[in-house]
Design an enzyme around this catalytic site. Structure first.
Site, PDB file in Angstrom:
ATOM      1  N   PRO A   2      -1.036   3.571  -2.763  1.00  0.00           N
ATOM      2  CA  PRO A   2      -0.656   2.240  -2.247  1.00  0.00           C
ATOM      3  C   PRO A   2      -1.852   1.299  -2.314  1.00  0.00           C
ATOM      4  O   PRO A   2      -2.947   1.672  -1.926  1.00  0.00           O
ATOM      5  CB  PRO A   2      -0.275   2.519  -0.789  1.00  0.00           C
ATOM      6  CG  PRO A   2      -0.137   3.992  -0.667  1.00  0.00           C
ATOM      7  CD  PRO A   2      -0.987   4.603  -1.729  1.00  0.00           C
ATOM      8  N   GLU A   3      -1.638   0.104  -2.831  1.00  0.00           N
ATOM      9  CA  GLU A   3      -2.700  -0.891  -2.874  1.00  0.00           C
ATOM     10  C   GLU A   3      -2.379  -2.000  -1.866  1.00  0.00           C
ATOM     11  O   GLU A   3      -1.436  -1.887  -1.094  1.00  0.00           O
ATOM     12  CB  GLU A   3      -2.857  -1.420  -4.300  1.00  0.00           C
ATOM     13  CG  GLU A   3      -3.332  -0.297  -5.253  1.00  0.00           C
ATOM     14  CD  GLU A   3      -3.786  -0.811  -6.609  1.00  0.00           C
ATOM     15  OE1 GLU A   3      -4.044  -2.011  -6.745  1.00  0.00           O
ATOM     16  OE2 GLU A   3      -3.888   0.011  -7.531  1.00  0.00           O
ATOM     17  N   LYS A  69      -6.963  -2.528   2.613  1.00  0.00           N
ATOM     18  CA  LYS A  69      -5.890  -1.537   2.505  1.00  0.00           C
ATOM     19  C   LYS A  69      -5.705  -0.732   3.791  1.00  0.00           C
ATOM     20  O   LYS A  69      -5.095   0.331   3.796  1.00  0.00           O
ATOM     21  CB  LYS A  69      -6.169  -0.590   1.336  1.00  0.00           C
ATOM     22  CG  LYS A  69      -6.219  -1.341  -0.001  1.00  0.00           C
ATOM     23  CD  LYS A  69      -5.900  -0.464  -1.190  1.00  0.00           C
ATOM     24  CE  LYS A  69      -6.840   0.708  -1.307  1.00  0.00           C
ATOM     25  NZ  LYS A  69      -6.527   1.540  -2.491  1.00  0.00           N
ATOM     26  N   ARG A 280     -11.961   5.909 -12.973  1.00  0.00           N
ATOM     27  CA  ARG A 280     -10.541   5.593 -13.026  1.00  0.00           C
ATOM     28  C   ARG A 280     -10.132   5.274 -14.452  1.00  0.00           C
ATOM     29  O   ARG A 280     -10.876   4.653 -15.207  1.00  0.00           O
ATOM     30  CB  ARG A 280     -10.228   4.371 -12.144  1.00  0.00           C
ATOM     31  CG  ARG A 280     -10.682   4.520 -10.700  1.00  0.00           C
ATOM     32  CD  ARG A 280      -9.957   5.624  -9.969  1.00  0.00           C
ATOM     33  NE  ARG A 280      -8.525   5.399  -9.948  1.00  0.00           N
ATOM     34  CZ  ARG A 280      -7.885   4.656  -9.063  1.00  0.00           C
ATOM     35  NH1 ARG A 280      -8.552   4.050  -8.114  1.00  0.00           N
ATOM     36  NH2 ARG A 280      -6.563   4.509  -9.116  1.00  0.00           N
TER      37      ARG A 280
END
Ligand SMILES: [Zn+2]
Length: 290
Positions: A2-3, A69, A280
């Site tokens: 989730p961002e 976040k 990433r």
């Protein structure tokens, strides 16, 4: 994972169903208990389970806000304020249900780790498949220093200048722009999905050094990031992998993504490439992004 937009969605939904409610009892999973016994800290951080359970009982949820976040549950007990900070990690999710059976998807039901029994009879349930999420019970934000070191909210007036100033520091100037915009000290809440999309829209190669982008372009990039985040909030977030809102529903932003997870470029049709940046996977179009 989730961002920011997904967390914003969770905060809005949680707010509408849980402000003003009081926790009567807290239950934690055997997995969390075993982890504590082994000296590890799965999910519940910086406090013993006994204290976590005892202190949260009888606390009232006064407000729920988002910071980057993190979900901030502003709590009150005996007239004193507390802050319960929740980070969803890779696959954390909150559910507002009457019984555990109401957590419809089995993969979430099988990984329920914290249950708040509410004084009015319902349950507020935290489920986390991969257990990278965090719950911290603080008295105030400053009790956990990393929270104070985050960049301003991207929607705050000061965030753009903060980004420009940080990106020109020697520490960041020579780094790939994608690594810089994903650093929470530089911009709050710009994770892999939205960094990938904003760079594609700006036709900027993710590996380009920050110092090789003019200030004007950097400012445009920042505004593009803000636009992408806002678009995703409006769409209820992206449902890549395990994000669910508190009703167990997925968002629709993923249908609008143009580069994240794509095999070919939607603009020129060329096969996309990917490289690792700061650990990433970074997808980009070798033709459109320079
Ligand atoms: Zn292209």
């Amino acid at each position: 994972m989730p961002e920011l937009p997904e967390v914003e969605g969770v905060v809005r939904e949680l707010s509408s169903v849980s402000i003003g409610r009081t926790i009567s009892e807290v239950q934690v999973s055997d997995v969390i208990r075993r982890s504590k016994e082994l000296g590890k800290e799965a999910i519940v951080k910086g406090i013993t389970l006994e204290d976590f359970i005892e202190e949260l009982a009888s606390m009232t949820i006064v407000n729920i806000t988002r910071r980057s976040k993190y979900i901030y549950f502003h709590m009150e007990k005996n007239g004193l304020p507390y802050l319960l900070v929740s980070h969803l990690g890779m696959s954390g999710a909150w559910f507002n249900v009457d019984t555990l059976e109401d957590v419809v998807e089995q993969k979430f039901r099988n990984h329920v780790h914290v249950v708040f029994k509410m004084a009015d009879g319902g349950l507020l349930v935290y489920s986390d498949i991969r257990r990278f999420g965090e719950l911290r019970l603080l008295q105030k934000e400053g009790d956990y220093i990393p929270l104070l070191k985050m960049a301003p909210e991207p929607f705050d007036a000061s965030a753009e200048d903060h980004f420009i100033a940080m990106a020109s520091l020697p520490k960041y100037a020579r780094k790939p722009i994608k690594e810089v915009i994903m650093d929470g000290h530089v911009i709050s809440g710009c994770g892999n999905i939205y960094a990938t999309e904003a760079l594609f829209r700006m036709k900027i190669h993710p590996g380009r050094a920050a110092e090789r982008i003019s200030e004007k372009r950097k400012r445009e990039l920042f505004r593009e990031i803000v636009d992408v985040l806002q678009e995703s909030i409006d769409a209820g977030g992206s449902s890549i992998s395990d994000y669910r809102n508190i009703n167990g529903e997925a968002g629709t932003m993923q249908t609008r993504l143009k580069m994240y997870g794509k095999k070919e470029c939607g603009t020129c049709g060329k096969e996309t490439k990917s490289m690792k940046i700061a650990g990433r996977t970074s997808v980009y179009c070798p033709q459109c992004q320079r």
